[in-house]
Write a protein that holds these residues in place. Structure first.
Motif, short mmCIF file in Angstrom:
data_model
loop_
_atom_site.label_atom_id
_atom_site.label_comp_id
_atom_site.label_asym_id
_atom_site.label_seq_id
_atom_site.Cartn_x
_atom_site.Cartn_y
_atom_site.Cartn_z
N GLY A 53 8.77 0.98 0.46
CA GLY A 53 7.70 1.06 -0.51
C GLY A 53 7.74 2.25 -1.44
O GLY A 53 6.70 2.82 -1.77
N VAL A 54 8.95 2.66 -1.87
CA VAL A 54 9.02 3.81 -2.76
C VAL A 54 8.34 3.50 -4.09
O VAL A 54 8.31 2.36 -4.55
N THR B 3 6.91 12.69 -2.64
CA THR B 3 7.82 13.05 -1.56
C THR B 3 9.21 12.48 -1.84
O THR B 3 9.37 11.25 -1.90
N PRO B 4 10.22 13.33 -2.07
CA PRO B 4 11.56 12.82 -2.34
C PRO B 4 12.24 12.29 -1.07
O PRO B 4 12.08 12.87 0.01
N ARG C 121 0.84 -1.20 0.00
CA ARG C 121 0.00 0.00 0.00
C ARG C 121 0.88 1.26 0.00
O ARG C 121 0.57 2.25 -0.63
N GLN C 122 2.01 1.19 0.70
CA GLN C 122 2.88 2.35 0.81
C GLN C 122 3.43 2.79 -0.54
O GLN C 122 3.74 3.95 -0.74
N GLY D 253 3.54 7.71 -2.71
CA GLY D 253 4.25 8.76 -3.43
C GLY D 253 5.65 9.05 -2.97
O GLY D 253 6.15 10.15 -3.17
N LEU D 254 6.33 8.10 -2.35
CA LEU D 254 7.73 8.28 -2.00
C LEU D 254 8.59 7.94 -3.22
O LEU D 254 8.37 6.93 -3.88
N VAL D 255 9.57 8.79 -3.53
CA VAL D 255 10.51 8.52 -4.62
C VAL D 255 11.92 8.66 -4.08
O VAL D 255 12.27 9.69 -3.48
#
Length: 341
Positions: free
Chosen positions: A113-114, A89-90, A53-54, A58-60
């Motif tokens: 979970g990026v 979110t970087p 789900r993570q 939107g983590l990159v």
């Protein structure tokens, strides 16, 4: 749980073992198969595991080799701002000597979970490195983009400056000022950007001065580290070879070259001309202001983000390289060749 695995496997048309690998984030599953399993979860009304789900949060990840060289923070800022504007979110991950490796940082980002990863000057640029790590990452369903270094063995989009053109710009400028002994200071030869810079340098020296490639590379090219100290060492060797101008593969090396010249009682640019590479922040305010080849950081950073987001959206770019043209910025560290007695 067994009943759930069987239901999901039947819906997705795969084995229960494959479903288990997907749910546990294990490698070895094709991206299309992974998507089929996740779609089956949604259709059957099962909640995706937290780690899966993570990925939609939107983590990159952005992995850089260091932050001491100002060009890397500058690139990170461009990429971070571009990601933020798109709602992502970087997460900046930096390698340190004796610390975390690229593989360890990649694993850490995947565990969190990026949605995707951008690699800057990573192992993909090292011609001696094993590229299977990137195939493993692709098998895990994690999109990625690679900057500064091309490999024909990695199926991914690449973002690069035109290193050969950069050398043409720098050397042509110095030759127009009357310099005939032009040296090149750069990093270890195993890296793709280094090899391309040498190719560009050798070609222009052959075209303009008639020097053979072997002669040029033997006499006028010195390998060192991309640091102030590395620039000092390489410049010392090139000055010993009678060079009146030195092209450096980074601004940090160029500052080291200027230090070596001054330690020998030489003036820059009256006795020795020096050209850098990158146009790092504040480099215009050095003494003298550094002539350098400007790396197109804003365009490259934005292209990396745009390409990665297309990958995340399911429209992957082909195995290709997007090459960006640098520009020469003439300042105060280059001048006409000194008159020989």
């Amino acid at each position: 749980m067994t009943a759930r695995l069987a239901d999901i496997a039947a819906q997705a048309g795969v084995s229960e073992a494959t479903v288990s690998r997907v749910l546990n984030g294990k490698p070895g599953v094709a991206a299309a198969t992974r998507q089929s399993v996740l779609a089956a979860l949604d259709v059957l009304g099962y909640e995706r595991p937290v780690r899966l789900r993570q990925r939609s949060a939107g983590l990159v990840g952005l992995i850089t080799p260091e932050l001491e060289n100002p060009i890397f923070p500058a690139l990170a800022q461009v990429i971070g701002q571009a990601l933020t504007r798109q709602g992502y979110t970087p997460v900046l991950a930096t390698q340190t000597p004796g610390g975390s490796t690229e593989d360890e940082l990649t694993e850490m980002l995947v565990d969190r979970g990026v949605s995707g990863i951008i690699f800057v000057s990573g192992l993909h640029a090292d011609t001696t490195a094993d590229t299977q790590r990137y195939e493993k990452l692709r098998a895990q369903g994690v999109p990625f983009v690679l900057m500064d270094g091309f490999s024909p063995h990695v199926r991914a989009p690449f973002i690069s400056p035109d290193d050969r053109a950069a050398m043409r710009l720098a050397v042509t400028h110095l030759l127009s000022l009357g310099h005939e002994r032009v040296g090149l200071a750069l990093g270890p030869k195993r890296f793709v950007p280094v090899q391309r810079k040498i190719e560009g340098f050798v070609r222009v020296m052959e075209d303009r001065l008639g020097l053979s490639p072997d002669e040029t590379e033997t006499d006028l090219v010195r390998h060192s580290l991309y640091t102030l100290e590395g620039g000092q060492a390489a410049a010392g060797a090139l000055l010993d070879r009678g060079c009146t101008a030195i092209v450096c593969a980074s601004d940090m090396m160029a500052l080291g070259a200027i230090r070596t010249a001054r330690q020998r009682g030489l003036e820059v640019p009256d006795d020795v001309s020096v050209v850098g590479f990158d146009d790092s922040p504040l480099i215009a305010f050095t003494d003298p202001p550094l002539t350098t080849v400007r790396k197109p950081v804003p365009a490259m950073g934005q292209a990396a983000v745009r390409t990665l987001l297309e990958e995340i959206a399911g429209t992957p770019a082909p195995h290709s390289e997007f090459v960006f043209m640098p520009e020469l910025v003439v300042r105060g560290s280059t001048a006409s060749a000194p008159r020989r007695p």
